[in-house]
Design an enzyme around this catalytic site. Structure first.
Site, PDB file in Angstrom:
ATOM      1  N   GLU B  60     -48.749  18.316 -94.954  1.00  0.00           N
ATOM      2  CA  GLU B  60     -48.458  18.622 -93.550  1.00  0.00           C
ATOM      3  C   GLU B  60     -46.967  18.701 -93.261  1.00  0.00           C
ATOM      4  O   GLU B  60     -46.540  19.386 -92.332  1.00  0.00           O
ATOM      5  CB  GLU B  60     -49.121  17.597 -92.626  1.00  0.00           C
ATOM      6  CG  GLU B  60     -50.647  17.692 -92.584  1.00  0.00           C
ATOM      7  CD  GLU B  60     -51.332  16.897 -93.696  1.00  0.00           C
ATOM      8  OE1 GLU B  60     -50.637  16.420 -94.624  1.00  0.00           O
ATOM      9  OE2 GLU B  60     -52.564  16.746 -93.648  1.00  0.00           O
ATOM     10  N   PHE B 122     -61.194   4.730 -87.818  1.00  0.00           N
ATOM     11  CA  PHE B 122     -60.805   5.407 -89.053  1.00  0.00           C
ATOM     12  C   PHE B 122     -59.832   6.557 -88.740  1.00  0.00           C
ATOM     13  O   PHE B 122     -60.102   7.393 -87.893  1.00  0.00           O
ATOM     14  CB  PHE B 122     -62.040   5.946 -89.774  1.00  0.00           C
ATOM     15  CG  PHE B 122     -61.702   6.693 -91.029  1.00  0.00           C
ATOM     16  CD1 PHE B 122     -61.088   6.044 -92.100  1.00  0.00           C
ATOM     17  CD2 PHE B 122     -61.965   8.059 -91.138  1.00  0.00           C
ATOM     18  CE1 PHE B 122     -60.758   6.738 -93.262  1.00  0.00           C
ATOM     19  CE2 PHE B 122     -61.627   8.751 -92.303  1.00  0.00           C
ATOM     20  CZ  PHE B 122     -61.030   8.083 -93.360  1.00  0.00           C
ATOM     21  N   GLN B 123     -58.717   6.538 -89.424  1.00  0.00           N
ATOM     22  CA  GLN B 123     -57.666   7.560 -89.275  1.00  0.00           C
ATOM     23  C   GLN B 123     -57.110   7.655 -87.862  1.00  0.00           C
ATOM     24  O   GLN B 123     -56.650   8.700 -87.429  1.00  0.00           O
ATOM     25  CB  GLN B 123     -58.147   8.924 -89.776  1.00  0.00           C
ATOM     26  CG  GLN B 123     -58.350   8.905 -91.280  1.00  0.00           C
ATOM     27  CD  GLN B 123     -58.504  10.281 -91.891  1.00  0.00           C
ATOM     28  OE1 GLN B 123     -58.955  11.221 -91.246  1.00  0.00           O
ATOM     29  NE2 GLN B 123     -58.116  10.411 -93.156  1.00  0.00           N
ATOM     30  N   LYS B 172     -60.923  14.107 -80.443  1.00  0.00           N
ATOM     31  CA  LYS B 172     -62.032  14.896 -80.973  1.00  0.00           C
ATOM     32  C   LYS B 172     -63.034  15.225 -79.866  1.00  0.00           C
ATOM     33  O   LYS B 172     -63.526  16.355 -79.779  1.00  0.00           O
ATOM     34  CB  LYS B 172     -62.708  14.123 -82.108  1.00  0.00           C
ATOM     35  CG  LYS B 172     -63.695  14.961 -82.896  1.00  0.00           C
ATOM     36  CD  LYS B 172     -64.133  14.249 -84.163  1.00  0.00           C
ATOM     37  CE  LYS B 172     -65.043  15.158 -84.993  1.00  0.00           C
ATOM     38  NZ  LYS B 172     -65.419  14.544 -86.271  1.00  0.00           N
ATOM     39  N   MET B 484     -25.450  16.236-104.910  1.00  0.00           N
ATOM     40  CA  MET B 484     -24.551  15.807-103.852  1.00  0.00           C
ATOM     41  C   MET B 484     -24.347  14.285-103.896  1.00  0.00           C
ATOM     42  O   MET B 484     -23.241  13.789-103.646  1.00  0.00           O
ATOM     43  CB  MET B 484     -25.087  16.233-102.481  1.00  0.00           C
ATOM     44  CG  MET B 484     -24.129  15.956-101.343  1.00  0.00           C
ATOM     45  SD  MET B 484     -22.512  16.716-101.595  1.00  0.00           S
ATOM     46  CE  MET B 484     -22.753  18.293-100.784  1.00  0.00           C
TER      47      MET B 484
HETATM   48  C1  LIG Z   1     -35.555  13.505 -97.983  1.00  0.00           C
HETATM   49  C2  LIG Z   1     -34.178  13.174 -98.417  1.00  0.00           C
HETATM   50  N1  LIG Z   1     -33.969  12.141 -99.257  1.00  0.00           N
HETATM   51  C3  LIG Z   1     -32.720  11.848 -99.670  1.00  0.00           C
HETATM   52  C4  LIG Z   1     -31.645  12.575 -99.255  1.00  0.00           C
HETATM   53  C5  LIG Z   1     -30.236  12.227 -99.697  1.00  0.00           C
HETATM   54  N2  LIG Z   1     -29.675  13.350-100.470  1.00  0.00           N
HETATM   55  C6  LIG Z   1     -28.833  14.251 -99.942  1.00  0.00           C
HETATM   56  S1  LIG Z   1     -28.366  15.433-101.011  1.00  0.00           S
HETATM   57  C7  LIG Z   1     -29.260  14.739-102.244  1.00  0.00           C
HETATM   58  C8  LIG Z   1     -29.291  15.337-103.605  1.00  0.00           C
HETATM   59  C9  LIG Z   1     -29.984  16.636-103.645  1.00  0.00           C
HETATM   60  O1  LIG Z   1     -30.184  16.978-104.992  1.00  0.00           O
HETATM   61  P1  LIG Z   1     -30.688  18.410-105.370  1.00  0.00           P
HETATM   62  O2  LIG Z   1     -31.888  18.769-104.573  1.00  0.00           O
HETATM   63  O3  LIG Z   1     -30.855  18.515-106.844  1.00  0.00           O
HETATM   64  O4  LIG Z   1     -29.520  19.342-104.866  1.00  0.00           O
HETATM   65  P2  LIG Z   1     -28.009  19.424-105.409  1.00  0.00           P
HETATM   66  O5  LIG Z   1     -27.187  18.520-104.561  1.00  0.00           O
HETATM   67  O6  LIG Z   1     -28.020  18.993-106.839  1.00  0.00           O
HETATM   68  O7  LIG Z   1     -27.631  20.836-105.226  1.00  0.00           O
HETATM   69  C10 LIG Z   1     -29.906  13.585-101.799  1.00  0.00           C
HETATM   70  C11 LIG Z   1     -30.757  12.723-102.639  1.00  0.00           C
HETATM   71  C12 LIG Z   1     -31.913  13.625 -98.353  1.00  0.00           C
HETATM   72  N3  LIG Z   1     -30.932  14.386 -97.843  1.00  0.00           N
HETATM   73  N4  LIG Z   1     -33.181  13.918 -97.976  1.00  0.00           N
END
Ligand SMILES: Cc1ncc(C[n+]2csc(CCOP(=O)(O)OP(=O)(O)O)c2C)c(N)n1
Ligand SMILES: [Mg+2]
Lengths: 208, 582
Positions: B60, B122-123, B172, B484
């Site tokens: 979802e 439930f749910q 529902k 990042m």
């Molecule tokens: C749902 C979520 N969890 C954690 C983060 C923290 N976060 C920001 S950038 C990043 C790394 C992203 O890695 P990737 O998808 O491989 O992209 P890259 O930076 O390597 O291009 C993380 C873990 C986030 N922004 N969103």
């Protein structure tokens, strides 16, 4: 709710130097909200999100059918006051918000105070009630109940004096503040009169 | 009932479920993204009678992001639907993403019957409680006759003023009961603008005076330009008054990247000269942007020499992050239309020249010059994708380094061509948002650009692409890291790469398992061929770009620093760009 005794700005006496008024001050909002389930949560949640403590909150029916009137007193900086008002207006169920901090208004609180009193010690409490223009609304063999209306300091004053007597204070129930602007003025009228002199971007504007 | 009498002109008795769909049809909805379950089953049962295409998602969260991508690409309201309990909670990340970026979506959730509300049935989950802080508004509906008014109000609320998500939770029994459906009678009361909108003649003249007198003005162009459809007006303002324009991430595309007055992106990974121009400016004209911490660095050091004009529809944004001198609180387009007649024109050449000079080697130092070492850099991918697609694709990006490189190297000349999660920074956004964008604009070329990390958060939606037979191109920027975060560890945590190296499946095989074609790219020399192949392929195509693993995004303003305190690219690499590159 706390027993905070610092006066909101609109109750500060005119000659006050203002030096001791901290950046954080009490803000009082009056809001007309739809009388529906969940509205109180939405309003309260807005303050919670901003990590702002609500000092007092009263809600009741108003002159508009289907709308409740809230008086909300909160700890907030001046800038936050603008943001809170603007954010309250973003809630779908909020029809009107007035920030009445610093304007001429009447503020009242109601308190019910139950004190221990027997036949011997009653008369002293009666006298006190008279001085404070309070009323005795219930009398029992071992206690009596006082109803008092007034500004916060008056209520606190009575409680303090009661505490200094041998009559123990058994219960205190306070309504929280209710506030209304003086005169017939809506904020729109006030603005037309040029009363509101508020910095840019934070001036109140009424719905049209 | 047949498919043709779904939208009666005269009031008709229908079930709540039918009323739901009939109202959506009346609101112009043609697609919904969703996932069924017990509490929403009556609605699903009635769907076949209505001309609405239901896209079955795999989670979802994907449905909410698809509705969001749909809305961002088209400007129309996106719709997601889910069952109660876990279906509803799975929507929450997507709803919060839309909330942070002011995206108009309507989410419909099933709820347990009104008789058992509050009994931990439930749910059962209190989804209106859970989503209260991440929706513009929400409704709990327990009577069939309330469905049409709530849905219609939801559409109005989602789109009006500062847009945002609205959730309608329908029990529902309300879906099963019947009521008189009267589409016109269910019309919400007329929209009333926020009472604190404020744009008087006096304010307009003050603003115009500041603009006329400014020597070093900068326009800050934000997402509000797209929302208010004010691109023309901003362009007129910039051109007539010769004012350079800096872009926020969500503003990209709102003012053409190739326009000579467009300096580029501002903020944490913005171009150095844009941030410098902001710090040097004597006037900032903020158009539909909110001085987010990612663009201001720190308020105490931000543009201290500048007066500020803030044109913004949300009064709660005024003086929130940055105090301003003149606030024009209203619809950006309407405000600019009133402001422009007060602005006759101006010679801005000296300031423009000095910005041009300030670029110096920055343009090639931080961004443009990547070594042709045989390795593949993510920047190469973005740059070449931009050239090959002639900047015309709709690009949905995920969150991380690749998102910033896309913003730096894919130049968006057209509005609504960049679909990205700015405010919440939601990994897993790109793939479902790209799917939503494709449904909104089926004729357009759509590229999903995701990191190896974020792609795996919602990769299950590959199956949705396969089932719906969508022509979507997917670029996985595979650097083997949560890039990042690794970059922050490199800069601020002594290269302690705790929990950022990432072992991933073979993405091409993963695509193949879904019947989706794909190929890997390891060098820049193979890049163009594979991209051409992907574009020409009749069906979805995934490219696994195996890029340099420890590359970082430059320049960078460390969180909490001033805009001029940038971390620059450490090595001066020889310029390798050929003339046709720029
Ligand atoms: C749902 C979520 N969890 C954690 C983060 C923290 N976060 C920001 S950038 C990043 C790394 C992203 O890695 P990737 O998808 O491989 O992209 P890259 O930076 O390597 O291009 C993380 C873990 C986030 N922004 N969103
Ligand atoms: Mg990565």
């Amino acid at each position: 709710m706390s027993g905070n005794t610092s006066a909101p700005r609109h109750e500060a006496s005119a000659g006050h130097s203002g030096v001791e008024i901290a950046k954080i001050m009490l803000h009082t909002f009056v809001a007309y909200v739809e009388d529906k389930p969940g509205v109180l949560t939405r309003v309260a949640s807005l303050f919670r999100r901003l990590n702002i403590n609500i000092i007092s909150l009263t809600v009741g029916r108003s002159e508009r059918s289907g709308f409740s009137r809230m008086t909300i007193v909160a700890d907030a900086s001046d800038e936050a006051g603008h943001r809170i008002r603007a954010s309250l207006y973003k809630l779908e169920d909020v029809a009107e918000v007035d920030d009445i901090s610093g304007v001429s208004a009447v503020t009242r609180e109601l308190a019910l105070i139950k004190v221990a009193a027997n036949a011997e010690s009653r008369s002293g409490v009666f006298e006190l009630a008279e001085v404070f223009r309070a009323r005795i609304v219930d009398l029992a063999p071992e206690s009596l109940m006082i109803e008092i209306t007034g500004v916060e300091s008056k209520i606190e004053g009575l409680i303090q004096v009661l505490n200094e007597r041998e009559n123990r204070v058994l219960e205190v129930c306070r309504s929280g503040k209710m506030t209304m602007r003086r005169g017939h003025h809506t904020s729109r009228v006030l603005r037309a009169m040029g009363v509101a002199d508020i910095p840019d971007g934070i001036e109140p504007v009424d719905p049209d | 009932m047949t498919q043709t009498d779904f939208h009666p002109h005269s009031p008709t008795r229908l079930t709540g479920a039918e009323i739901l769909w009939a109202t959506l049809v009346g609101e112009g909805v043609t697609e919904v993204f969703g996932y069924p379950g017990g509490a929403i089953l009556p609605a699903y049962d009635a769907l076949r009678k209505f001309p609405i295409r239901h896209i079955l998602v795999r989670h979802e969260q994907g449905a909410a992001h698809m509705a969001d991508g749909y809305a961002r690409a088209s400007g129309r309201v996106g719709v997601a639907i889910a069952t109660s309990g876990p279906g509803a909670t799975n929507l929450v990340t997507g709803i919060a993403t839309a909330m942070m970026d002011s995206i108009p979506i309507v989410c419909i959730t099933g709820q347990v019957s009104s008789k058992v509300l509050g009994s931990d049935a439930f749910q059962e989950i209190d989804i209106t409680g859970i989503t209260l802080p991440v929706t513009k508004h929400n409704f709990l509906i327990s009577r069939a006759e309330d469905i049409a008014p709530a849905i219609r109000a939801a559409f109005q609320i989602a789109q009006s003023g500062r847009p945002g998500p609205v959730l309608v939770d329908i029990t529902k029994d309300a879906q099963q009961a019947s009521a008189i459906f009267d589409f016109n009678g269910a019309k919400p009361r007329p929209y009333s603008p926020h009472p604190m909108l404020h744009c008087t003649d006096h304010k307009l003249h003050q603003a115009a005076e500041l603009i006329r007198k400014a020597e070093r003005p900068v326009i800050l162009a934000g997402h509000g330009i797209l929302q208010a459809r004010a691109g023309e007006q901003v362009r007129t303002l910039a051109e007539r008054m010769q004012i350079p324009v800096g872009m926020t991430l969500l503003g990209l595309g709102a003012f053409p990247a190739s326009h000579p007055l467009n300096m580029g992106m501002m903020g944490m990974h913005g171009e150095s000269w844009v941030n410098q121009a902001i710090q040097e400016a004597d006037l900032l004209i903020a158009c539909g942007m909110r001085f987010d911490d990612r663009v201001i660095g720190t308020p105490a050091t931000y543009a201290l020499k500048a007066k500020k004009i803030h044109i913004e529809i949300d009064p709660a944004e005024i003086n929130k992050n940055i105090p301003v001198d003149v606030a024009l609180v209203g619809d950006l387009r309407e405000v600019l239309e009133q402001l422009l007649p007060l602005l006759p024109g101006r010679d801005g050449s000296a300031w423009l020249r000095s910005i041009e000079e300030s670029k110096g080697t920055a343009a090639v130092r931080d961004i443009r010059n990547l070594p042709d070492s045989g390795h593949l850099y993510a920047a190469h991918v973005m740059h070449d994708l931009w050239r090959i697609t002639e900047g015309r694709a709709i690009v949905a990006t995920d969150v991380g380094q690749h998102q910033m490189w896309e913003a730096q190297y894919y130049h968006h000349d057209h509005p609504r061509t960049l679909i990205t999660s700015g405010g919440l920074g939601t990994m897993g956004f790109a793939l479902p948002a790209g799917i939503g964008a494709k449904f909104a604009c089926p004729e357009r070329e759509v590229w999903v650009i995701a990191g190896d990390g974020g792609f795996q958060m919602t990769a299950s939606e590959l199956a949705t692409i396969a089932q719906e037979k969508l022509k979507i191109n997917i670029a996985v920027i595979n650097n083997g890291y949560l890039g990042m975060v690794r970059q922050w560890q490199e800069f601020f945590y002594e290269r302690n790469y705790q929990s950022t190296p990432l072992v991933s499946p073979d993405f091409v095989k993963l695509a193949d398992a879904h019947g989706i074609a794909g190929a890997a790219v390891r060098t820049r020399s193979e890049l163009a061929d594979v991209v051409h192949r992907a574009r020409q392929h009749d069906g979805p195509f995934l490219i696994n770009f195996l890029v340099e693993q420890e590359d970082s995004v430059y320049p960078m303003i460390p969180a909490g620093s001033a805009l001029h305190e940038m971390i620059r690219r450490p090595d001066q690499n020889p310029l390798i760009e050929t003339p046709q590159d720029s």
